[in-house]
Motif scaffolding. Structure first.
Motif, PDB file in Angstrom:
ATOM      1  N   LEU A 141      49.034  21.433 -12.853  1.00 52.45           N
ATOM      2  CA  LEU A 141      49.230  22.315 -11.997  1.00 52.45           C
ATOM      3  C   LEU A 141      49.053  21.900 -10.623  1.00 52.45           C
ATOM      4  CD1 LEU A 141      46.437  24.945 -13.606  1.00 52.45           C
ATOM      5  CD2 LEU A 141      49.069  25.112 -13.610  1.00 52.45           C
ATOM      6  N   GLU A 142      49.742  22.450  -9.526  1.00 46.73           N
ATOM      7  CA  GLU A 142      49.426  22.095  -8.030  1.00 46.73           C
ATOM      8  C   GLU A 142      48.012  22.590  -7.712  1.00 46.73           C
ATOM      9  OE1 GLU A 142      51.155  22.926  -3.735  1.00 46.73           O
ATOM     10  OE2 GLU A 142      52.168  23.870  -5.386  1.00 46.73           O
ATOM     11  N   THR A 143      47.200  21.606  -7.199  1.00 47.04           N
ATOM     12  CA  THR A 143      45.628  21.840  -6.890  1.00 47.04           C
ATOM     13  C   THR A 143      45.707  22.403  -5.272  1.00 47.04           C
ATOM     14  OG1 THR A 143      44.694  20.548  -8.637  1.00 47.04           O
ATOM     15  CG2 THR A 143      43.320  21.125  -6.937  1.00 47.04           C
ATOM     16  N   LEU A 144      45.493  23.206  -5.053  1.00 48.06           N
ATOM     17  CA  LEU A 144      45.488  24.005  -3.714  1.00 48.06           C
ATOM     18  C   LEU A 144      44.099  23.987  -3.158  1.00 48.06           C
ATOM     19  CD1 LEU A 144      47.665  26.947  -4.130  1.00 48.06           C
ATOM     20  CD2 LEU A 144      48.312  25.165  -3.341  1.00 48.06           C
ATOM     21  N   LEU A 145      43.016  24.138  -4.125  1.00 42.65           N
ATOM     22  CA  LEU A 145      41.652  23.823  -3.832  1.00 42.65           C
ATOM     23  C   LEU A 145      40.729  23.211  -4.798  1.00 42.65           C
ATOM     24  CD1 LEU A 145      39.226  24.500  -1.594  1.00 42.65           C
ATOM     25  CD2 LEU A 145      39.209  26.693  -3.170  1.00 42.65           C
ATOM     26  N   LEU A 146      39.894  22.352  -4.717  1.00 47.49           N
ATOM     27  CA  LEU A 146      39.072  21.725  -5.473  1.00 47.49           C
ATOM     28  C   LEU A 146      37.844  21.489  -4.725  1.00 47.49           C
ATOM     29  CD1 LEU A 146      37.519  21.197  -8.227  1.00 47.49           C
ATOM     30  CD2 LEU A 146      39.153  19.085  -8.222  1.00 47.49           C
ATOM     31  N   ASP A 147      36.984  22.521  -4.565  1.00 49.25           N
ATOM     32  CA  ASP A 147      35.793  22.323  -3.854  1.00 49.25           C
ATOM     33  C   ASP A 147      34.520  22.160  -4.759  1.00 49.25           C
ATOM     34  OD1 ASP A 147      33.880  22.423  -1.841  1.00 49.25           O
ATOM     35  OD2 ASP A 147      33.893  24.507  -1.764  1.00 49.25           O
ATOM     36  N   GLU A 148      33.780  21.093  -4.620  1.00 52.87           N
ATOM     37  CA  GLU A 148      32.555  20.879  -5.676  1.00 52.87           C
ATOM     38  C   GLU A 148      31.273  21.328  -4.592  1.00 52.87           C
ATOM     39  OE1 GLU A 148      30.486  17.621  -8.356  1.00 52.87           O
ATOM     40  OE2 GLU A 148      32.169  17.047  -7.193  1.00 52.87           O
ATOM     41  N   ASP A 149      30.611  22.440  -5.092  1.00 53.54           N
ATOM     42  CA  ASP A 149      29.488  23.020  -4.424  1.00 53.54           C
ATOM     43  C   ASP A 149      28.283  22.629  -4.876  1.00 53.54           C
ATOM     44  OD1 ASP A 149      27.801  24.478  -2.457  1.00 53.54           O
ATOM     45  OD2 ASP A 149      28.785  26.346  -3.333  1.00 53.54           O
ATOM     46  N   GLU A 150      27.472  21.969  -4.401  1.00 53.04           N
ATOM     47  CA  GLU A 150      26.053  21.690  -4.835  1.00 53.04           C
ATOM     48  C   GLU A 150      25.025  21.887  -3.981  1.00 53.04           C
ATOM     49  OE1 GLU A 150      23.921  18.650  -7.881  1.00 53.04           O
ATOM     50  OE2 GLU A 150      25.946  17.895  -7.147  1.00 53.04           O
ATOM     51  N   ARG A 151      24.311  22.925  -4.281  1.00 50.24           N
ATOM     52  CA  ARG A 151      23.055  23.520  -3.145  1.00 50.24           C
ATOM     53  C   ARG A 151      22.185  24.104  -3.968  1.00 50.24           C
ATOM     54  NH1 ARG A 151      24.374  28.945  -2.748  1.00 50.24           N
ATOM     55  NH2 ARG A 151      26.275  29.291  -3.451  1.00 50.24           N
TER      56      ARG A 151
END
Length: 193
Positions: free
Chosen positions: A160-170
């Motif tokens: 797939l074409e990755t448009l967003l891969l945001d790893e959010d740790e909080r």
């Protein structure tokens, strides 16, 4: 600590929220193309299904909650499908698959089959907008749930074409109190034929 989920209380607590950001960003990537067929996987309170329908999408809203059909009754352009993730073997061909914070609630032993159904149903040029929980999430290890590493997520997006891969740790809150979140927000596009 194993979380317990009272989904009706969750929907009430979340009442009045805006549509999930991941969906709105995916729709921005869709641009001015004519809306097509969408799946709202883990539709819950039906908010995102309603949002999609209001923008001209034909939506299949899927959730295991018995109340889903009532929540979406009379919403033009939306078909409610009551199904647990573990039972899904096939999904209708779609231009957009959205799942906001729901896929982690698929039992680990059924996740690969569900993911295969998602990948197979996505039409060329179609968009995928989903969240996965990471292995450092407070709920990691909870029976009946699935958690992923970044490598797992990258592997699942192969082709797939990755448009967003945001790893959010909080640190943050969930409906049952304070929570350490580890989430992957993903938007990807199926290559055109």
């Amino acid at each position: 600590m194993t979380p317990t989920f009272d989904w009706d209380a969750y929907y009430e607590a979340m009442s009045g929220r805006p549509p999930r950001k991941n969906l709105i960003v995916a729709l921005e990537h869709w641009g001015d193309r004519v809306p097509g067929r969408a799946i709202d996987l883990g539709a819950g309170d039906g908010l995102e299904s309603r949002e999609l329908a209001s923008r001209g999408w034909r939506v299949t809203a899927i959730d295991g909650d018995a109340g889903l059909p009532d929540r979406l009754q009379g919403v033009e352009g939306v078909t409610a499908w009551r199904e647990n993730f573990a039972q899904i073997a096939e999904l209708p061909a779609s231009d957009l698959v959205f799942s906001g914070f729901a896929l982690p609630f698929c039992p680990h032993e059924h996740f690969d089959a569900l993911w295969g159904a998602i990948r197979t149903c996505l039409r060329p040029g179609g968009l995928l907008a989903v969240e996965f929980f990471g292995v450092r999430d407070k709920w990691a290890g909870t029976p009946g749930m699935t958690f992923h590493t970044r490598n797992d997520v990258e592997r699942m997006l192969w082709g797939l074409e990755t448009l967003l891969l945001d790893e959010d740790e909080r640190e943050g809150r969930s409906v049952d109190g304070p929570k350490h979140w580890h989430v992957f927000h993903v938007i990807a596009r199926c290559p055109a034929e």
